[in-house]
Enzyme design. Sequence first.
Site, short mmCIF file in Angstrom:
data_model
loop_
_atom_site.label_atom_id
_atom_site.label_comp_id
_atom_site.label_asym_id
_atom_site.label_seq_id
_atom_site.Cartn_x
_atom_site.Cartn_y
_atom_site.Cartn_z
N TYR A 122 -36.41 -45.26 74.48
CA TYR A 122 -35.20 -44.56 74.62
C TYR A 122 -34.47 -44.77 73.30
O TYR A 122 -34.03 -45.94 72.89
CB TYR A 122 -34.34 -45.31 75.88
CG TYR A 122 -33.24 -44.44 76.16
CD1 TYR A 122 -33.26 -43.24 76.54
CD2 TYR A 122 -31.86 -44.87 75.79
CE1 TYR A 122 -32.23 -42.39 76.68
CE2 TYR A 122 -30.85 -44.02 75.82
CZ TYR A 122 -30.88 -42.97 76.17
OH TYR A 122 -29.82 -42.13 76.34
N GLN A 184 -30.76 -40.86 83.53
CA GLN A 184 -31.77 -39.98 83.98
C GLN A 184 -33.10 -40.03 83.21
O GLN A 184 -34.08 -39.79 83.99
CB GLN A 184 -31.18 -38.42 84.22
CG GLN A 184 -30.75 -37.78 82.90
CD GLN A 184 -29.33 -38.02 82.79
OE1 GLN A 184 -28.69 -39.10 83.11
NE2 GLN A 184 -28.54 -37.33 81.80
N ASN A 207 -25.91 -47.08 76.42
CA ASN A 207 -24.94 -47.46 76.88
C ASN A 207 -24.79 -48.16 78.22
O ASN A 207 -25.96 -48.45 78.81
CB ASN A 207 -23.78 -46.06 77.12
CG ASN A 207 -24.48 -45.27 78.10
OD1 ASN A 207 -25.13 -45.46 78.89
ND2 ASN A 207 -24.03 -43.82 77.93
N SER A 231 -23.12 -56.04 70.31
CA SER A 231 -23.69 -56.88 68.93
C SER A 231 -22.95 -57.74 68.34
O SER A 231 -21.79 -57.82 68.65
CB SER A 231 -24.03 -55.71 67.97
OG SER A 231 -24.83 -55.83 66.99
N GLN A 253 -20.62 -55.52 60.85
CA GLN A 253 -20.86 -55.72 62.42
C GLN A 253 -19.70 -54.95 63.12
O GLN A 253 -19.85 -54.57 64.50
CB GLN A 253 -20.81 -57.23 62.67
CG GLN A 253 -21.26 -57.63 64.07
CD GLN A 253 -22.59 -57.13 64.38
OE1 GLN A 253 -23.39 -57.09 63.41
NE2 GLN A 253 -22.73 -56.48 65.45
N HIS A 256 -19.48 -51.38 64.62
CA HIS A 256 -20.47 -50.94 65.88
C HIS A 256 -19.62 -50.47 66.92
O HIS A 256 -19.88 -49.55 67.51
CB HIS A 256 -21.52 -52.15 65.89
CG HIS A 256 -22.61 -52.29 65.27
ND1 HIS A 256 -23.72 -50.95 65.30
CD2 HIS A 256 -23.26 -52.95 64.49
CE1 HIS A 256 -24.81 -51.36 64.17
NE2 HIS A 256 -24.54 -52.24 63.92
N GLU A 320 -26.55 -63.29 67.65
CA GLU A 320 -27.81 -62.28 67.48
C GLU A 320 -28.21 -61.98 66.03
O GLU A 320 -29.39 -62.26 65.63
CB GLU A 320 -27.28 -60.91 68.02
CG GLU A 320 -28.16 -59.69 67.79
CD GLU A 320 -27.56 -58.42 67.94
OE1 GLU A 320 -26.26 -58.21 67.80
OE2 GLU A 320 -28.45 -57.43 68.02
N HIS A 321 -27.15 -62.18 65.12
CA HIS A 321 -27.49 -61.93 63.62
C HIS A 321 -26.81 -63.33 63.08
O HIS A 321 -25.55 -63.57 63.28
CB HIS A 321 -27.01 -60.96 63.03
CG HIS A 321 -27.42 -59.60 63.57
ND1 HIS A 321 -26.59 -58.90 64.53
CD2 HIS A 321 -28.47 -58.83 63.38
CE1 HIS A 321 -27.39 -57.69 64.67
NE2 HIS A 321 -28.53 -57.65 64.29
N ASP A 354 -31.25 -54.56 59.41
CA ASP A 354 -30.78 -53.18 60.49
C ASP A 354 -31.99 -52.11 60.02
O ASP A 354 -32.25 -51.36 60.91
CB ASP A 354 -29.72 -52.79 60.29
CG ASP A 354 -28.75 -53.95 60.93
OD1 ASP A 354 -29.23 -54.66 61.68
OD2 ASP A 354 -27.22 -53.85 60.83
N GLU A 408 -55.59 -81.57 96.01
CA GLU A 408 -54.88 -80.58 96.05
C GLU A 408 -55.07 -79.84 97.57
O GLU A 408 -54.47 -78.68 97.78
CB GLU A 408 -54.72 -79.39 95.08
CG GLU A 408 -54.02 -79.86 93.78
CD GLU A 408 -53.43 -78.94 92.88
OE1 GLU A 408 -53.95 -77.84 93.23
OE2 GLU A 408 -52.81 -79.28 91.98
N HIS A 413 -62.02 -73.75 96.66
CA HIS A 413 -61.82 -73.99 95.35
C HIS A 413 -62.77 -75.13 94.75
O HIS A 413 -63.64 -74.78 93.68
CB HIS A 413 -60.45 -74.52 94.70
CG HIS A 413 -59.33 -73.53 94.82
ND1 HIS A 413 -58.97 -72.93 95.81
CD2 HIS A 413 -58.78 -72.90 93.55
CE1 HIS A 413 -58.01 -71.98 95.54
NE2 HIS A 413 -58.03 -72.03 94.25
#
Lengths: 435, 435
Positions: A122, A184, A207, A231, A253, A256, A320-321, A354, A408, A413
């Site tokens: 996506y 969708q 989003n 981010s 940063q 963003h 994250e970074h 990036d 067991e 088995h």
Amino acid sequence: MVNHPPKSDWEKLFTRPLIDYSSLEETVRNVLEKVKEEGDMALFELTKKFDNVSLENLSVTGKEIAEAVSTLDPKLKKAIQTARLNIEKFHKAQLQVPGPMETTPGVKCWQKSIPIEKVGLYIPGGSAPLFSTVLMLGIPAVLAGCKEITLCTPPDTEGKINPAILFTANLIGIEKIFKVGGSQAIAAMAYGTETIPKIFKIFGPGNQFVSMAKELVSRQGTAIDMVAGPSEVAIMADETSNPEFIAADLLSQAEHGPDSQVLLFTTSENIVKQSIKEVKAQLDQLPRKEIATQALASARFIVATDDDNMVEMVNKYAPEHLIICTENYLQLSERITAAGSVFLGPHTPESAGDYASGTNHTLPTNGYARTQGGLNMDNFVKKVTFQEISEYGIFNIGSAIEIMAEAEKLNAHKTAVSKRLKRLLDNFGNDVQHK
Amino acid sequence: MVNHPPKSDWEKLFTRPLIDYSSLEETVRNVLEKVKEEGDMALFELTKKFDNVSLENLSVTGKEIAEAVSTLDPKLKKAIQTARLNIEKFHKAQLQVPGPMETTPGVKCWQKSIPIEKVGLYIPGGSAPLFSTVLMLGIPAVLAGCKEITLCTPPDTEGKINPAILFTANLIGIEKIFKVGGSQAIAAMAYGTETIPKIFKIFGPGNQFVSMAKELVSRQGTAIDMVAGPSEVAIMADETSNPEFIAADLLSQAEHGPDSQVLLFTTSENIVKQSIKEVKAQLDQLPRKEIATQALASARFIVATDDDNMVEMVNKYAPEHLIICTENYLQLSERITAAGSVFLGPHTPESAGDYASGTNHTLPTNGYARTQGGLNMDNFVKKVTFQEISEYGIFNIGSAIEIMAEAEKLNAHKTAVSKRLKRLLDNFGNDVQHK
């Protein structure tokens, strides 16, 4: 500026803004249901509603791709090609798994990386075309050998996809491109429609509607890459660091989104002051000044007592970074236990990762770096174990299995081994050979 | 027996029973809330309620471990030790990541496997002590270097933990063992209590309450290994296969639970008949005959038209365990695209992998084998990317980053590079050297 925060304050100091999409759940559920039931018709209708365009076709045609390829700025094409080669090189090396081994004579075990057959990528729409994300998701999918790669991205109000996205997808060999976005698109890939194939795993940012849709379909059995939040960057600096570079990295940063997380950790109070001054100077020249200003309002500038204290705080936050531009950056980097991707030294801005250095830019946010890394080849394959046991092998480990299975209380088995051992004893006595 | 099922029937033929725990959600939510608020007190109370025992202590003491070690049957100890060495050997080899590389001269990138700092292992209670699961979860956690490993398992009505579990945990070096089970154990590890440390990721099987609790805490940010459903085996056989072994393998799956999935795929109708006959003969001798009989009621014996057809059906089903005991088992194994763990040849029963061959027995059920493999070292580490770019490196890829950032309308991303390039040009002109 926060000076030497005591440990008791860390929890609060490093808390991210709460992301609660639950109010969207019903809306998104309705979209999912609609797409599941009505297929393509629902996609046309929802695209008209949300993207303001009546499409003729959901699929991008060969002609559209050819146009994009011929019209895109050659300089941009070359830059994308540079990035592509680096990303390919870095990810290709990750495909290795250890070869077969005998854990016990006659007991051969191995792992095999098998591509996930059908994946969906996506790519969000919005003000800018995220062709770099096409590289970051598409290259590992192609390298892994995923047979069916589907890409969904929303059309603009003229029903078109940005040429940079089409060029990039075409460059790396993605053929199935569809003009559909939002929840969708996630529904279409999770359930399949007349036009869009049902896939097994969905990758990519989006989003809050896209995030909610991914979470909901993942509860129904479609795998997803990760749950993405706003981010984040954390920078570790000392008195030798360059405030101009620090400011540029913090701003890259901050631009963003208004909820971007921006943190500077340093042992030098002076560097904080200089960096803030530089931020102000550079901010004025940014087209996305307004967004960056909002993000900077919750930026944190933290002065640590020493390196140990600084490392401990960064690991607690799990960014994250992480940019480490202290003089001893290699030493400090050895002690990082939680971060998505780490950028070392004065000439390694986050934007390198990036776009073009080769590492992936799909990274864990919101503290998930404590338990997971960024996207890598592992996310596009399954590591399947195989084992082949010879007569000699089952002779060697058979009794251990029998004893454990019995303890067991799983007697069938045990029997599965006993039947085989009995046949061997009947045929060979104790003279089973290693072949 | 199903003969040559047409493709249109596959979807239905390979559908697993729907697992819907949603009716438990409120009950489990209440347990989670209670533990979050009341901590240890809630654990004592819930253990009294669900496990019928008033505990003095939640922690297992050193004395209890010493007793377990001294009383356990030496033969079982030896068997566990054999399994341990094989599991250790197989998992240790998985730790390798590719070394640093230059994607472009001066651009150095690498991956590093960093252990997840705090992990929690859940070992279910019930009629049998699942010490094999202690091996399968604990060994990779220890090998990975996880600093804090917590083990929770429910006590019996006398407040004791089975000695085989304590022996195994102690053998592999797990020190923090707590007497708490069910959803309250998951809550304790996810939130932390006075006694039980908060962890970052939870591993391990469990009943529907445990599964629901894992799902709920995972939505709140605690990582989990996987969502586990009823266990499954598929066997691929031809006319050369041994019906006695096939029957024993089918039964070893069927005895797990009434909802266990048992499938035989074969090109030989005769093998189906003989295997069913053998199943009936062996069933009578099983202590867990009743459970196995229930599972067998929904077993599927499927005759394929040829090898291609058989392979396609198996990949469509995506079994947790796959035994291939045809004559050409190696050839067929090359074509498997979805399975959790694959057992090859006549002497490789599934129980070998359950206990002692070295591969992990925590595997994807319910079709998840399409997108994920079984537990392996990757699940206990994060693969973190690092990059270090030299002056020469940023000089080489800088303009590509600038062009791409500008095209994505992220100007601060561009500036972070431009500032660095400018300083290099000011200092060196175009004469930046590769160091």
